[in-house]
Design a protein around this motif. Structure first.
Motif, PDB file in Angstrom:
ATOM      1  N   GLY A  84      -2.888  28.234  -3.766  1.00  0.00           N
ATOM      2  CA  GLY A  84      -3.313  29.280  -4.680  1.00  0.00           C
ATOM      3  C   GLY A  84      -4.805  29.304  -4.916  1.00  0.00           C
ATOM      4  O   GLY A  84      -5.304  30.198  -5.616  1.00  0.00           O
ATOM      5  N   PHE A  85      -5.518  28.355  -4.358  1.00  0.00           N
ATOM      6  CA  PHE A  85      -6.966  28.310  -4.493  1.00  0.00           C
ATOM      7  C   PHE A  85      -7.491  27.381  -3.413  1.00  0.00           C
ATOM      8  O   PHE A  85      -6.740  26.617  -2.815  1.00  0.00           O
ATOM      9  CB  PHE A  85      -7.385  27.804  -5.878  1.00  0.00           C
ATOM     10  N   SER A  86      -8.790  27.438  -3.178  1.00  0.00           N
ATOM     11  CA  SER A  86      -9.408  26.554  -2.198  1.00  0.00           C
ATOM     12  C   SER A  86     -10.047  25.377  -2.910  1.00  0.00           C
ATOM     13  O   SER A  86     -10.799  25.547  -3.867  1.00  0.00           O
ATOM     14  CB  SER A  86     -10.480  27.311  -1.404  1.00  0.00           C
ATOM     15  N   LEU A  87      -9.732  24.182  -2.414  1.00  0.00           N
ATOM     16  CA  LEU A  87     -10.251  22.973  -3.034  1.00  0.00           C
ATOM     17  C   LEU A  87     -11.760  22.809  -2.864  1.00  0.00           C
ATOM     18  O   LEU A  87     -12.362  22.007  -3.562  1.00  0.00           O
ATOM     19  CB  LEU A  87      -9.577  21.743  -2.421  1.00  0.00           C
ATOM     20  N   SER A  94       0.826  -1.204   0.000  1.00  0.00           N
ATOM     21  CA  SER A  94       0.000   0.000   0.000  1.00  0.00           C
ATOM     22  C   SER A  94       0.857   1.249   0.000  1.00  0.00           C
ATOM     23  O   SER A  94       2.000   1.243   0.476  1.00  0.00           O
ATOM     24  CB  SER A  94      -0.900   0.030   1.247  1.00  0.00           C
ATOM     25  N   LEU A  95       0.292   2.302  -0.527  1.00  0.00           N
ATOM     26  CA  LEU A  95       0.879   3.635  -0.462  1.00  0.00           C
ATOM     27  C   LEU A  95      -0.262   4.623  -0.283  1.00  0.00           C
ATOM     28  O   LEU A  95      -1.412   4.327  -0.633  1.00  0.00           O
ATOM     29  CB  LEU A  95       1.641   3.976  -1.748  1.00  0.00           C
ATOM     30  N   ARG A  96       0.056   5.791   0.229  1.00  0.00           N
ATOM     31  CA  ARG A  96      -0.923   6.866   0.256  1.00  0.00           C
ATOM     32  C   ARG A  96      -0.345   8.059  -0.508  1.00  0.00           C
ATOM     33  O   ARG A  96       0.661   8.641  -0.104  1.00  0.00           O
ATOM     34  CB  ARG A  96      -1.294   7.296   1.666  1.00  0.00           C
ATOM     35  N   LEU A  97      -0.991   8.380  -1.605  1.00  0.00           N
ATOM     36  CA  LEU A  97      -0.579   9.517  -2.418  1.00  0.00           C
ATOM     37  C   LEU A  97      -1.307  10.767  -1.953  1.00  0.00           C
ATOM     38  O   LEU A  97      -2.491  10.709  -1.614  1.00  0.00           O
ATOM     39  CB  LEU A  97      -0.888   9.255  -3.898  1.00  0.00           C
ATOM     40  N   SER A  98      -0.601  11.874  -1.948  1.00  0.00           N
ATOM     41  CA  SER A  98      -1.179  13.149  -1.542  1.00  0.00           C
ATOM     42  C   SER A  98      -1.080  14.140  -2.687  1.00  0.00           C
ATOM     43  O   SER A  98      -0.110  14.129  -3.442  1.00  0.00           O
ATOM     44  CB  SER A  98      -0.446  13.716  -0.325  1.00  0.00           C
ATOM     45  N   CYS A  99      -2.064  14.989  -2.769  1.00  0.00           N
ATOM     46  CA  CYS A  99      -2.087  16.076  -3.742  1.00  0.00           C
ATOM     47  C   CYS A  99      -2.403  17.347  -2.966  1.00  0.00           C
ATOM     48  O   CYS A  99      -3.559  17.563  -2.574  1.00  0.00           O
ATOM     49  CB  CYS A  99      -3.122  15.802  -4.816  1.00  0.00           C
ATOM     50  N   ALA A 100      -1.376  18.128  -2.715  1.00  0.00           N
ATOM     51  CA  ALA A 100      -1.533  19.365  -1.950  1.00  0.00           C
ATOM     52  C   ALA A 100      -1.776  20.530  -2.898  1.00  0.00           C
ATOM     53  O   ALA A 100      -1.020  20.731  -3.854  1.00  0.00           O
ATOM     54  CB  ALA A 100      -0.292  19.617  -1.109  1.00  0.00           C
ATOM     55  N   ALA A 101      -2.825  21.276  -2.622  1.00  0.00           N
ATOM     56  CA  ALA A 101      -3.202  22.398  -3.476  1.00  0.00           C
ATOM     57  C   ALA A 101      -2.828  23.717  -2.830  1.00  0.00           C
ATOM     58  O   ALA A 101      -2.897  23.862  -1.604  1.00  0.00           O
ATOM     59  CB  ALA A 101      -4.695  22.357  -3.747  1.00  0.00           C
ATOM     60  N   ASN A 109     -10.629  19.266   2.998  1.00  0.00           N
ATOM     61  CA  ASN A 109     -10.686  20.666   2.586  1.00  0.00           C
ATOM     62  C   ASN A 109      -9.931  21.578   3.555  1.00  0.00           C
ATOM     63  O   ASN A 109      -9.363  22.593   3.146  1.00  0.00           O
ATOM     64  CB  ASN A 109     -12.136  21.117   2.448  1.00  0.00           C
ATOM     65  N   ALA A 110      -9.899  21.205   4.820  1.00  0.00           N
ATOM     66  CA  ALA A 110      -9.175  22.025   5.794  1.00  0.00           C
ATOM     67  C   ALA A 110      -7.675  22.023   5.497  1.00  0.00           C
ATOM     68  O   ALA A 110      -6.991  23.032   5.705  1.00  0.00           O
ATOM     69  CB  ALA A 110      -9.434  21.510   7.200  1.00  0.00           C
ATOM     70  N   GLU A 111      -7.172  20.876   5.010  1.00  0.00           N
ATOM     71  CA  GLU A 111      -5.753  20.768   4.658  1.00  0.00           C
ATOM     72  C   GLU A 111      -5.505  21.126   3.196  1.00  0.00           C
ATOM     73  O   GLU A 111      -4.356  21.145   2.753  1.00  0.00           O
ATOM     74  CB  GLU A 111      -5.260  19.345   4.930  1.00  0.00           C
ATOM     75  N   ASN A 112      -6.595  21.375   2.461  1.00  0.00           N
ATOM     76  CA  ASN A 112      -6.485  21.669   1.015  1.00  0.00           C
ATOM     77  C   ASN A 112      -5.728  20.569   0.286  1.00  0.00           C
ATOM     78  O   ASN A 112      -4.885  20.838  -0.578  1.00  0.00           O
ATOM     79  CB  ASN A 112      -5.813  23.030   0.774  1.00  0.00           C
TER      80      ASN A 112
END
Length: 123
Positions: free
Chosen positions: A26-29, A17-24, A73-76
Motif C-alpha cells: 500500500g506504500f513504498s518503503l 537464530s531467526l530471521r523476521l520479515s516485515c512485508a509492506a 526496497n525492491a522487495e518492500n
C-alpha cells in the motif's frame, strides 16, 4: 493504505537464530522509517531496532551485536536477523512504520503497525 505483515517468528533454542520479515504493501518503503518493537507478557513494549530511509540504524543496548536490521526496497520488506537468542528475547515482535522524518528513527511516534509475530526462546 499502509499495511504491514510480520513473519518468521517461532520457537528457537538459546543461541539460535531467526530471521523476521516485515512485508509492506500500500506504500513504498523507500521514504519511510521502519522499526521493530517487542512486548513480552507483563512488560511494556520496547523498541528493539529501527532503520530510516537513509539506512541509519538504531539498536537497543540489549540486542547490540546480536540483531541486525536491513531493508530491501525492491522487495518492500524489512528484515530483522536475530542471532544468539536468549530466553529474555521471548516476546511478540511488531514492525511499525511512519512517514515523518526525525533525525533519529528511535524518536518517531510510529502510527502504523503490523499484527506481530511470536518469538519464543526455550530449550
Amino acid at each position: 493504505q499502509v499495511h504491514l505483515v510480520e513473519s518468521g517468528g517461532g520457537l528457537a533454542q538459546p543461541g539460535g537464530s531467526l530471521r523476521l520479515s516485515c512485508a509492506a504493501s500500500g506504500f513504498s518503503l523507500d521514504y519511510y522509517a521502519i522499526a521493530w518493537f517487542r512486548q513480552a507478557p507483563g512488560e511494556e513494549r520496547e523498541i528493539v531496532s529501527c532503520i530510516n530511509s537513509a539506512v541509519a540504524t538504531y539498536y537497543v543496548d540489549s540486542v547490540k551485536g546480536r540483531f541486525a536490521i536491513s531493508r530491501d526496497n525492491a522487495e518492500n520488506t524489512v528484515y530483522l536477523q536475530v542471532n544468539s537468542l536468549k530466553p529474555e528475547d521471548t516476546a511478540v515482535y511488531h514492525c511499525a512504520t511512519d512517514a515523518r522524518w526525525y533525525s533519529a528513527c528511535a524518536w518517531i511516534p510510529y502510527e502504523n503497525w503490523g499484527q506481530g509475530t511470536q518469538v519464543t526462546v526455550s530449550s
